[in-house]
Design a protein around this motif. Structure first.
Motif, short mmCIF file in Angstrom:
data_model
loop_
_atom_site.label_atom_id
_atom_site.label_comp_id
_atom_site.label_asym_id
_atom_site.label_seq_id
_atom_site.Cartn_x
_atom_site.Cartn_y
_atom_site.Cartn_z
N LEU A 107 44.52 0.96 77.30
CA LEU A 107 45.75 1.77 77.26
C LEU A 107 46.60 1.65 78.53
CD1 LEU A 107 44.61 4.99 75.32
CD2 LEU A 107 46.04 3.10 74.49
N PRO A 108 45.99 1.58 79.73
CA PRO A 108 46.85 1.46 80.92
C PRO A 108 47.70 0.18 80.93
CG PRO A 108 44.62 2.11 81.53
CD PRO A 108 44.58 1.76 80.07
N LEU A 109 47.34 -0.77 80.09
CA LEU A 109 48.10 -2.03 80.03
C LEU A 109 49.16 -2.03 78.93
CD1 LEU A 109 45.04 -4.45 80.32
CD2 LEU A 109 46.52 -3.63 82.16
N CYS A 110 49.28 -0.88 78.23
CA CYS A 110 50.14 -0.83 77.03
C CYS A 110 51.35 0.07 77.21
CB CYS A 110 49.38 -0.20 75.86
SG CYS A 110 48.01 -1.13 75.30
N ASP A 111 52.43 -0.30 76.53
CA ASP A 111 53.58 0.59 76.39
C ASP A 111 53.55 1.29 75.04
OD1 ASP A 111 55.01 -0.19 78.88
OD2 ASP A 111 54.92 -2.15 77.92
N GLN A 112 52.84 0.72 74.11
CA GLN A 112 52.75 1.33 72.79
C GLN A 112 51.42 0.97 72.12
OE1 GLN A 112 56.61 -0.64 72.04
NE2 GLN A 112 55.71 -1.32 70.10
N LEU A 113 50.94 1.91 71.30
CA LEU A 113 49.71 1.70 70.52
C LEU A 113 50.12 1.75 69.07
CD1 LEU A 113 46.51 1.60 70.42
CD2 LEU A 113 46.62 4.10 70.19
N LEU A 114 49.86 0.66 68.34
CA LEU A 114 50.26 0.62 66.92
C LEU A 114 49.02 0.86 66.07
CD1 LEU A 114 52.60 -1.97 65.21
CD2 LEU A 114 50.44 -1.30 64.17
N CYS A 115 49.03 1.97 65.35
CA CYS A 115 47.89 2.29 64.47
C CYS A 115 48.24 1.89 63.05
CB CYS A 115 47.58 3.79 64.53
SG CYS A 115 47.04 4.33 66.17
N MET A 116 47.50 0.92 62.53
CA MET A 116 47.73 0.49 61.15
C MET A 116 47.20 1.56 60.20
SD MET A 116 49.19 -2.53 61.19
CE MET A 116 49.27 -2.57 59.41
N THR A 117 48.04 1.91 59.22
CA THR A 117 47.61 2.88 58.21
C THR A 117 47.49 2.21 56.84
OG1 THR A 117 49.92 3.64 58.35
CG2 THR A 117 48.24 5.07 59.30
N VAL A 118 47.44 0.87 56.87
CA VAL A 118 47.00 0.05 55.72
C VAL A 118 46.27 -1.13 56.36
CG1 VAL A 118 49.00 0.62 54.25
CG2 VAL A 118 49.09 -1.43 55.69
N ASN A 119 45.50 -1.86 55.56
CA ASN A 119 44.94 -3.09 56.08
C ASN A 119 46.08 -4.10 56.17
OD1 ASN A 119 42.16 -2.48 56.58
ND2 ASN A 119 41.95 -2.27 54.36
N PRO A 120 46.26 -4.74 57.33
CA PRO A 120 47.46 -5.55 57.53
C PRO A 120 47.50 -6.75 56.59
CG PRO A 120 45.90 -5.90 59.32
CD PRO A 120 45.36 -4.77 58.49
N GLY A 121 48.72 -7.17 56.28
CA GLY A 121 48.90 -8.37 55.46
C GLY A 121 49.99 -8.24 54.41
N PHE A 122 50.20 -7.03 53.91
CA PHE A 122 51.17 -6.87 52.83
C PHE A 122 51.91 -5.56 52.97
CE2 PHE A 122 47.73 -9.55 51.41
CZ PHE A 122 48.40 -10.62 50.83
N GLY A 123 53.19 -5.59 52.60
CA GLY A 123 53.95 -4.35 52.48
C GLY A 123 53.59 -3.67 51.17
N GLY A 124 54.00 -2.42 51.02
CA GLY A 124 53.87 -1.74 49.74
C GLY A 124 52.49 -1.19 49.41
N GLN A 125 51.60 -1.11 50.38
CA GLN A 125 50.27 -0.56 50.12
C GLN A 125 50.25 0.94 50.38
OE1 GLN A 125 46.88 -3.12 51.63
NE2 GLN A 125 48.49 -3.83 53.01
N PRO A 126 49.30 1.65 49.74
CA PRO A 126 49.26 3.11 49.97
C PRO A 126 48.74 3.48 51.37
CG PRO A 126 47.54 2.45 48.41
CD PRO A 126 48.35 1.21 48.71
N PHE A 127 49.30 4.53 51.91
CA PHE A 127 48.97 5.07 53.22
C PHE A 127 47.51 5.52 53.26
CE2 PHE A 127 48.90 8.82 56.06
CZ PHE A 127 49.50 8.29 57.20
N MET A 128 46.81 5.16 54.35
CA MET A 128 45.40 5.58 54.50
C MET A 128 45.34 6.80 55.42
SD MET A 128 43.82 1.74 54.98
CE MET A 128 42.12 2.24 55.21
N LYS A 129 45.24 7.97 54.80
CA LYS A 129 45.31 9.19 55.62
C LYS A 129 44.07 9.38 56.50
CE LYS A 129 43.90 12.77 52.23
NZ LYS A 129 43.21 11.90 51.28
#
Ligand code: DX5
Ligand code: ZN
Length: 228
Positions: A132-154
């Protein structure tokens, strides 16, 4: 809750790529702060999208717009510089990819670009914390990456909440991005858990009026931030 500004980032993956100049203009006029560009290599994820040329094209079409590039590729260290030279303002690289994340994040920052660390839904936060000290942003994927249009993983929400708590406690200046399945129904829980950058592709581009869709997403997000 988040104490950082709420930013909306339409994902170009959801746009009509046959009319990229018109779509670029539509995003610029929509009131969205950022543009999210998904780069997929067919190895790190089972899909191929676009590369450096797309970033260069959007930089040309969109002037000063903030280009948030998400590298879903195996060797982000090998290509980071090309994307920065093409005009990326933020480069998100995956912790799970084949590279030394710390070194890649440092080299991105050294080149004057914002460094983002992206983590898949199944990746535990403890693996990201030392970086984290090396980051400006943390991107949390709420789908398995690869495709748009997938349901949100709560089920990812507790991880976002924990990340926000750590970031606040350590007084890091880090934005948290949520990416995947973000819409008017799911955005409030993201903001409530401490995210502040909302990437949205299929939802926003499915609306006839992009500016109205961005305004609606912003209003549900802002309401969730007030009520906590
Ligand atoms: C998915 C990408 C996302 C995608 C989001 O692998 O990282 O950025 O464009 O699309 P939606 O909003 O349709 O889930
Ligand atoms: Zn993305």
């Amino acid at each position: 809750m988040t104490n950082r500004p709420i930013l909306i980032a339409p994902s170009i993956l959801g746009a009509d790529l046959g009319c990229i100049d018109r779509e670029a203009k539509r995003i610029q006029e929509s009131g969205a702060e950022w543009v999210h560009i998904d780069v997929m290599d067919g190895h790190f994820v089972p899909n191929i999208s676009f590369g450096v040329n797309m970033v260069r094209t959007l930089r040309r079409l969109m002037g000063e717009a903030t280009l948030d590039v998400h590298l879903m590729i195996e060797q982000p260290d090998r290509y980071a510089n090309d994307f920065i030279e093409a005009g990326a303002d933020c480069l998100n690289i995956h912790l799970e990819a084949r590279h030394q994340s710390a070194r890649t994040l440092e080299s991105i920052r050294q080149k004057g670009c914002r460094a983002g660390l992206a983590i898949n839904p199944a990746t535990l936060l403890k693996h990201a914390v030392p970086l984290l000290p090396l980051c400006d942003q943390l991107l949390c994927m709420t789908v398995n990456p690869g495709f748009g249009g997938q349901p949100f993983m709560k089920e990812v929400l507790p991880k976002i909440r924990e990340a926000r708590e750590i970031i606040l406690r350590q007084n890091y200046q880090i934005d948290i991005t949520v990416d995947g399945g973000v819409n008017d129904e799911t955005a409030p829980s993201c903001i409530g858990s401490g995210a502040n950058i909302l990437v949205s592709g299929s939802h926003l581009f499915a609306q006839p009026d992009l500016a109205q869709a961005v305004a609606k997403l912003r209003s549900v997000a802002t309401a969730a931030n007030v009520s906590g």
